[in-house]
Design a protein around this motif. Structure first.
Motif, PDB file in Angstrom:
ATOM      1  N   TYR A 129     -15.226  91.423  48.592  1.00 39.98           N
ATOM      2  CA  TYR A 129     -14.109  91.080  48.477  1.00 39.98           C
ATOM      3  C   TYR A 129     -13.283  91.089  47.078  1.00 39.98           C
ATOM      4  O   TYR A 129     -13.442  89.671  46.121  1.00 39.98           O
ATOM      5  CB  TYR A 129     -13.860  89.795  49.197  1.00 39.98           C
ATOM      6  N   PRO A 130     -12.367  91.781  47.018  1.00 41.56           N
ATOM      7  CA  PRO A 130     -11.562  92.191  45.704  1.00 41.56           C
ATOM      8  C   PRO A 130     -10.823  90.901  45.218  1.00 41.56           C
ATOM      9  O   PRO A 130     -10.395  89.905  45.812  1.00 41.56           O
ATOM     10  CB  PRO A 130     -10.988  92.747  45.213  1.00 41.56           C
ATOM     11  N   ASP A 131     -10.829  89.313  43.925  1.00 43.09           N
ATOM     12  CA  ASP A 131     -10.464  88.870  43.732  1.00 43.09           C
ATOM     13  C   ASP A 131      -8.963  89.196  43.135  1.00 43.09           C
ATOM     14  O   ASP A 131      -8.072  88.002  43.780  1.00 43.09           O
ATOM     15  CB  ASP A 131     -10.607  88.419  42.221  1.00 43.09           C
ATOM     16  N   VAL A 132      -8.441  90.216  43.129  1.00 43.83           N
ATOM     17  CA  VAL A 132      -6.815  90.222  42.833  1.00 43.83           C
ATOM     18  C   VAL A 132      -6.762  89.767  44.678  1.00 43.83           C
ATOM     19  O   VAL A 132      -4.970  89.647  44.532  1.00 43.83           O
ATOM     20  CB  VAL A 132      -6.781  92.213  42.732  1.00 43.83           C
ATOM     21  N   LEU A 133      -7.531  90.558  45.546  1.00 41.17           N
ATOM     22  CA  LEU A 133      -6.750  89.575  46.893  1.00 41.17           C
ATOM     23  C   LEU A 133      -6.830  88.611  47.251  1.00 41.17           C
ATOM     24  O   LEU A 133      -5.651  87.751  47.987  1.00 41.17           O
ATOM     25  CB  LEU A 133      -7.619  90.329  47.962  1.00 41.17           C
ATOM     26  N   LEU A 134      -7.791  87.706  46.759  1.00 38.09           N
ATOM     27  CA  LEU A 134      -7.982  86.296  47.146  1.00 38.09           C
ATOM     28  C   LEU A 134      -6.177  85.474  46.026  1.00 38.09           C
ATOM     29  O   LEU A 134      -6.207  84.502  46.812  1.00 38.09           O
ATOM     30  CB  LEU A 134      -9.381  85.851  45.991  1.00 38.09           C
ATOM     31  N   ALA A 150     -12.114  76.039  47.299  1.00 40.46           N
ATOM     32  CA  ALA A 150     -11.872  77.675  48.152  1.00 40.46           C
ATOM     33  C   ALA A 150     -12.767  79.138  47.491  1.00 40.46           C
ATOM     34  O   ALA A 150     -13.159  80.270  48.077  1.00 40.46           O
ATOM     35  CB  ALA A 150     -10.532  77.752  48.036  1.00 40.46           C
ATOM     36  N   ARG A 151     -13.051  78.287  45.742  1.00 37.95           N
ATOM     37  CA  ARG A 151     -13.793  79.488  45.164  1.00 37.95           C
ATOM     38  C   ARG A 151     -15.121  79.624  45.852  1.00 37.95           C
ATOM     39  O   ARG A 151     -15.572  80.637  45.442  1.00 37.95           O
ATOM     40  CB  ARG A 151     -14.101  79.082  43.681  1.00 37.95           C
ATOM     41  N   GLU A 152     -16.060  78.093  46.361  1.00 37.91           N
ATOM     42  CA  GLU A 152     -17.252  78.655  46.734  1.00 37.91           C
ATOM     43  C   GLU A 152     -17.725  79.235  47.733  1.00 37.91           C
ATOM     44  O   GLU A 152     -18.212  79.471  48.456  1.00 37.91           O
ATOM     45  CB  GLU A 152     -17.487  76.927  47.103  1.00 37.91           C
ATOM     46  N   SER A 153     -16.496  79.138  48.383  1.00 37.75           N
ATOM     47  CA  SER A 153     -16.568  79.756  50.109  1.00 37.75           C
ATOM     48  C   SER A 153     -15.956  81.135  50.321  1.00 37.75           C
ATOM     49  O   SER A 153     -15.879  81.673  51.529  1.00 37.75           O
ATOM     50  CB  SER A 153     -15.246  79.187  51.292  1.00 37.75           C
ATOM     51  N   VAL A 154     -15.962  81.247  49.022  1.00 34.71           N
ATOM     52  CA  VAL A 154     -16.133  83.673  49.152  1.00 34.71           C
ATOM     53  C   VAL A 154     -17.026  83.776  48.126  1.00 34.71           C
ATOM     54  O   VAL A 154     -17.324  84.838  48.130  1.00 34.71           O
ATOM     55  CB  VAL A 154     -14.903  84.000  48.721  1.00 34.71           C
ATOM     56  N   LEU A 156     -20.382  85.083  47.260  1.00 34.46           N
ATOM     57  CA  LEU A 156     -22.255  86.021  48.070  1.00 34.46           C
ATOM     58  C   LEU A 156     -22.386  84.981  48.873  1.00 34.46           C
ATOM     59  O   LEU A 156     -23.056  85.072  49.450  1.00 34.46           O
ATOM     60  CB  LEU A 156     -22.152  87.058  47.087  1.00 34.46           C
ATOM     61  N   ALA A 157     -23.122  83.831  48.026  1.00 43.06           N
ATOM     62  CA  ALA A 157     -24.300  83.423  48.255  1.00 43.06           C
ATOM     63  C   ALA A 157     -23.953  82.359  49.628  1.00 43.06           C
ATOM     64  O   ALA A 157     -25.212  82.640  50.546  1.00 43.06           O
ATOM     65  CB  ALA A 157     -24.378  82.225  47.676  1.00 43.06           C
ATOM     66  N   PHE A 158     -23.227  81.668  49.568  1.00 40.09           N
ATOM     67  CA  PHE A 158     -22.225  81.452  50.718  1.00 40.09           C
ATOM     68  C   PHE A 158     -22.306  82.447  51.911  1.00 40.09           C
ATOM     69  O   PHE A 158     -22.431  81.959  52.992  1.00 40.09           O
ATOM     70  CB  PHE A 158     -20.996  80.773  50.851  1.00 40.09           C
ATOM     71  N   LEU A 159     -21.415  83.524  51.365  1.00 37.11           N
ATOM     72  CA  LEU A 159     -21.036  84.524  52.965  1.00 37.11           C
ATOM     73  C   LEU A 159     -22.261  84.971  52.967  1.00 37.11           C
ATOM     74  O   LEU A 159     -22.817  85.209  54.508  1.00 37.11           O
ATOM     75  CB  LEU A 159     -20.486  85.460  51.968  1.00 37.11           C
ATOM     76  N   THR A 160     -23.753  85.065  52.015  1.00 36.94           N
ATOM     77  CA  THR A 160     -25.111  85.496  52.927  1.00 36.94           C
ATOM     78  C   THR A 160     -25.611  84.300  53.640  1.00 36.94           C
ATOM     79  O   THR A 160     -26.428  84.856  54.579  1.00 36.94           O
ATOM     80  CB  THR A 160     -25.781  85.656  52.032  1.00 36.94           C
ATOM     81  N   ALA A 161     -25.241  83.427  53.109  1.00 38.63           N
ATOM     82  CA  ALA A 161     -25.721  81.881  53.857  1.00 38.63           C
ATOM     83  C   ALA A 161     -25.411  81.990  55.156  1.00 38.63           C
ATOM     84  O   ALA A 161     -26.167  82.287  56.198  1.00 38.63           O
ATOM     85  CB  ALA A 161     -26.197  80.949  53.381  1.00 38.63           C
ATOM     86  N   LEU A 162     -23.913  82.299  55.705  1.00 35.43           N
ATOM     87  CA  LEU A 162     -23.371  82.244  56.425  1.00 35.43           C
ATOM     88  C   LEU A 162     -23.655  83.424  57.782  1.00 35.43           C
ATOM     89  O   LEU A 162     -24.077  83.319  59.023  1.00 35.43           O
ATOM     90  CB  LEU A 162     -21.461  82.169  56.830  1.00 35.43           C
ATOM     91  N   GLN A 163     -24.352  84.255  57.257  1.00 31.88           N
ATOM     92  CA  GLN A 163     -24.745  85.367  58.399  1.00 31.88           C
ATOM     93  C   GLN A 163     -25.976  84.761  58.711  1.00 31.88           C
ATOM     94  O   GLN A 163     -26.386  85.836  59.940  1.00 31.88           O
ATOM     95  CB  GLN A 163     -25.101  87.036  57.121  1.00 31.88           C
TER      96      GLN A 163
END
Length: 356
Positions: A129-134, A150-154, A156-163
């Protein structure tokens, strides 16, 4: 917004917008929901893992909200109402499985890949996800229930764990621990009980405790420490210096290539992959820096030895811990580059650098 009719502009005060929207004023509706557009897209992205799917679900959410605005009785805030619609649309998409980009799993490597350290049971349906959109997200501070910044919740480690979580647990954890909604609010969003929400949250937290063990924090974005690591990595990668790259890794670092289920862990496994695949002899790449998911990232380009052209070769994201790299995540889908404002090819200058 697609599907919402144009209307006369309105200068009505904010408190009058719901009533005007219920009476069919499209411009009032736009003013009502616009402050939440980007954060809703990020919410869909957290649950789905795909930027394109998140944008599609955002449009579906806004269209559903427009069609259902007559039933909005203001018992909850506009933001809570929109999150209810978006969350349930995402859950429906995950249940159907129709949005998973199976065609992207058909990536065919140019050479035989070494045996992985691990092989996931399912593909990882994840995009950067591009940071410019964040940066466009309005500053809606999460409630006291939130556990993740906010930073931790986007990341890749967090999102991979969510999956790793079932869809409903995934939604509950995001709503409670990322966005800070109360258990009663989440129960209302999901048409369930507070006890069910509490139980799902407990199970989800248990999985994430295993998937996300405590680590030293990453350097701050664009800090001197991060810039030094990025510069050192760029020099080593573009020079094909595998030894220098391996020296920058933690002992338990990972190399992954979503959606491919193959994963390589440890310095030896990653070094072997780089030597035999990514940075093999007679192959040269150039990296163009960008940012994704709050992390340093690069658009990757392969040199064509026959022409002064650099061809797109996906996006590479670094996960940092302290002064070391804990993960290399390579996305081979070249269509991702356009979301970062990067071209599909570059021309090599006389100084050996690429120009757009």
């Amino acid at each position: 917004m697609r599907g919402i009719p144009p209307s006369e502009g309105t200068d009505a005060p904010a408190e009058d917008l719901p009533a005007l929207a219920r009476n069919g004023d499209g411009e009032a509706f736009r003013r009502l929901v616009e402050p939440y557009r980007r954060e809703l897209q990020v919410h869909c992205y957290r649950i789905l893992g795909s930027v394109q799917d998140a944008e599609d679900l955002l449009q579906e959410t806004l269209l559903a909200a427009w069609r259902g605005i007559g039933g909005f009785e203001e018992r909850a805030s506009v933001r809570t109402w929109l999150y209810r619609i978006a969350t349930n649309r995402c859950l429906n998409a995950l249940r159907s499985g129709a949005r998973r980009p199976h065609e992207r799993a058909a990536y065919q490597p140019e050479v035989q890949l070494p045996e992985p350290s691990h092989r996931r049971e399912e593909p990882s349906w994840l995009e950067p996800y591009p940071d410019v959109l964040l940066d466009e997200i309005a500053d809606h501070l999460p409630g006291p229930e939130a556990r993740y910044e906010a930073r931790e919740s986007v990341s890749l480690a967090f999102l991979t764990a969510l999956q790793r979580l079932p869809p409903r647990q995934r939604a509950v954890l995001v709503l409670r621990d990322v966005l800070g909604f109360r258990a009663a609010e989440v129960a209302a969003m999901l048409d369930t009980t507070e006890n069910a929400v509490t139980s799902a949250l407990k199970r989800a937290r248990g999985v994430l405790a295993v998937e996300l063990p405590g680590r030293e924090s990453a350097p701050l974005p664009d800090s001197p420490q991060e810039r030094r690591i990025v510069a050192d990595f760029t020099r080593a990668f573009e020079a094909g210096d595998v030894e220098a790259i391996v020296a920058m890794l933690t002992d338990d670092a990972w190399l992954t290539m979503p959606p491919m289920p193959l994963e390589y862990q440890g310095k030896d496994a990653i070094g072997h992959f780089l030597t035999t695949v990514a940075l093999r002899a007679c192959r040269s790449e150039m990296l163009i820096p960008t940012r994704a998911n709050g992390q340093p990232a690069f658009g990757c380009y392969v040199r064509d030895p026959r022409t002064p052209i650099l061809h797109a070769h996906g996006v590479l994201v670094l996960t940092l811990t302290g002064d070391r790299i804990t993960a290399l995540t390579r996305f081979h889908d070249n269509s991702l580059l356009t979301r970062f404002g990067l071209p599909r090819s570059l021309r090599v200058n006389t100084d050996g650098k690429g120009e757009r």
